[in-house]
Design a protein around this motif. Structure first.
Motif, short mmCIF file in Angstrom:
data_model
loop_
_atom_site.label_atom_id
_atom_site.label_comp_id
_atom_site.label_asym_id
_atom_site.label_seq_id
_atom_site.Cartn_x
_atom_site.Cartn_y
_atom_site.Cartn_z
N SER A 5 23.19 14.42 16.14
CA SER A 5 21.85 13.94 16.29
C SER A 5 21.22 13.55 14.87
CB SER A 5 20.91 14.80 17.12
OG SER A 5 20.66 16.04 16.71
N ARG A 52 7.31 17.66 18.00
CA ARG A 52 8.73 17.50 19.02
C ARG A 52 9.81 17.85 18.40
NH1 ARG A 52 6.47 14.10 23.97
NH2 ARG A 52 8.05 15.22 25.17
N ASP A 53 10.74 16.75 18.48
CA ASP A 53 12.01 16.73 18.09
C ASP A 53 12.10 16.02 16.99
OD1 ASP A 53 13.11 18.17 20.20
OD2 ASP A 53 13.62 16.48 21.21
N ILE A 54 11.23 15.63 16.18
CA ILE A 54 10.94 15.09 14.61
C ILE A 54 10.73 15.99 13.73
CG2 ILE A 54 10.15 12.89 13.43
CD1 ILE A 54 9.19 12.04 16.32
N ARG A 161 8.04 11.76 20.19
CA ARG A 161 9.16 12.74 20.94
C ARG A 161 10.52 12.70 20.09
NH1 ARG A 161 13.34 12.33 24.76
NH2 ARG A 161 12.26 10.29 25.76
N ALA A 162 11.02 11.92 19.49
CA ALA A 162 12.24 11.62 18.81
C ALA A 162 12.12 10.35 17.88
CB ALA A 162 13.46 11.75 19.64
N ASP A 164 14.00 6.99 17.58
CA ASP A 164 14.85 6.19 18.54
C ASP A 164 16.08 5.54 17.72
OD1 ASP A 164 14.90 5.10 21.25
OD2 ASP A 164 15.33 3.30 20.04
N GLN A 214 23.02 9.25 19.72
CA GLN A 214 21.72 9.71 19.13
C GLN A 214 21.49 9.38 17.83
OE1 GLN A 214 19.83 12.00 21.28
NE2 GLN A 214 21.31 10.98 22.65
#
Length: 358
Positions: A5, A52-54, A161-162, A164, A214
């Motif tokens: 990821s 979040r996931d960043i 969230r992430a 992309d 990912q």
């Protein structure tokens, strides 16, 4: 190569505190730590941001001894490092160099046994490096001993969230070699290809993704046999290949756009005719067309579902790096049918900026 990821990105900026404050205030990132000479980081200051996931590290040089000084001088502020999460950074680094990658930084370990973090970097495209990152513990600090973390946790209900994907612009003639480099060195797979024609201008694009899907790069080159366009302008202003925009994934694009707009983010506008045609072109896209029109959100559909997206104006003096908010409702592609709308919007912004300078 087992690339899991995106671990983090690092932005090089003239003033790390100011650039980090902009991302905090505009997009809701949390300041999670800082580093500098006092923490063992030579010749630079860094601010760690999370949401979040960043994870984003913003770095500025102190004097001319750090790579950020040369990068910002040549390209302006931008994405200089894409951190790739791997099971073993040492092994990934060795494999990449064996396959032809140029080494940038050898493996370096941070932290105590059981919570060690290992970084090792190789060249990617242009002056952007890939930092292989492995962590013995999933909850380990970002870089123990160099970034002092505040303990502030990213909100689990943040707008974004992430990451992309990254949109990467390269000079004419470099699309093919860049794609092959990612296939041969990093084991990426090409998953999409298209040629985009807008009036007298044209560009070619290919998408490569890690096997995990990912990590995604959309690589674009201009067609120099046709009239110059925004890709030519980016390459010229940026002085070579670089990240044109970072796409942040959101679960509710309408709320994200409203909130970011209230915080001062300016988004590109879209002609009303685009929304007049939308129901006939796509059918139901799950968000009322009136809301899309109000917020200038673009919509597309592929065989897997609906895609909603919007692009910010570039706030950089060179008009280079900007951001995308993207809401995937099953869709796996990248809004090919919206490229013309984006292209026209960027052209309008450029024309307005030029008129303001006259």
């Amino acid at each position: 190569m087992d690339i899991l990821s995106i671990d983090h990105i690092e932005l090089f900026a003239e003033d790390a505190e100011r650039a980090a404050a902009g991302l905090r205030d505009s997009y809701g990132f949390t300041v999670a730590g800082r580093g500098g000479p006092q923490t063992g980081l030579p010749d630079c200051r860094s601010v760690l941001l999370r949401q979040r996931d960043i994870t984003v590290l913003v770095t500025s040089a102190i004097g001319g001894g750090h790579r950020a000084a040369e990068y910002v001088g040549r390209h302006g502020e931008g994405v200089a490092v894409i951190g790739l999460a791997v099971p073993d950074a040492r092994e990934a680094f060795a494999k990449a160099v064996e396959r032809g990658a140029a080494p940038v930084a050898p493996p370096t370990e941070f932290g105590p046994e059981g919570a060690r973090v290992t970084f090792a970097s190789v060249a990617g495209f242009g002056d952007v490096e890939h930092r292989f990152t492995s962590r013995e513990s999933p909850g380990a600090p970002f870089a123990p001993g160099t970034i002092v973390e505040t303990g502030a946790a990213a909100s689990p209900d943040g707008l974004l969230r992430a990451i992309d994907h990254f949109a990467v612009c390269v000079p004419a003639g470099e699309l093919g070699p860049t794609i092959r480099h990612y296939q041969d060195v990093f084991g990426f797979e090409q998953t999409f290809e298209e040629r985009i024609i807008v009036g007298s201008q044209a560009m070619d694009s290919k998408v490569v993704q890690s096997v995990s899907r990912q990590v995604t790069l959309t690589v674009i080159e201009p067609d120099t046999t046709r009239a110059p366009g925004q890709i030519d302008a980016f390459v010229r202003a940026h002085d070579g290949a670089g990240v044109q925009h970072v796409a942040f994934l959101t679960d509710d694009i309408a709320s994200a756009v409203r909130t970011c707009s209230e915080r001062g983010v300016r988004f590109l506008t879209t002609p009303g005719a685009y929304y007049d045609d939308l129901p006939g072109r796509l059918g139901d896209v799950e968000v009322p067309v009136d809301d899309l029109r109000e917020l200038n959100i673009l919509a597309d559909r592929d065989h897997s579902g609906v895609l909603l997206q919007i692009f910010t104006e570039s706030r950089h003096p060179r008009g280079t790096l900007f951001y995308e908010l993207i809401d995937r409702r099953g869709a796996r592609t990248f809004g090919s049918n919206n490229i013309k709308a984006l292209y026209e919007a960027v052209s309008r912004q450029s024309a307005a900026n030029e008129a303001g300078r006259i």
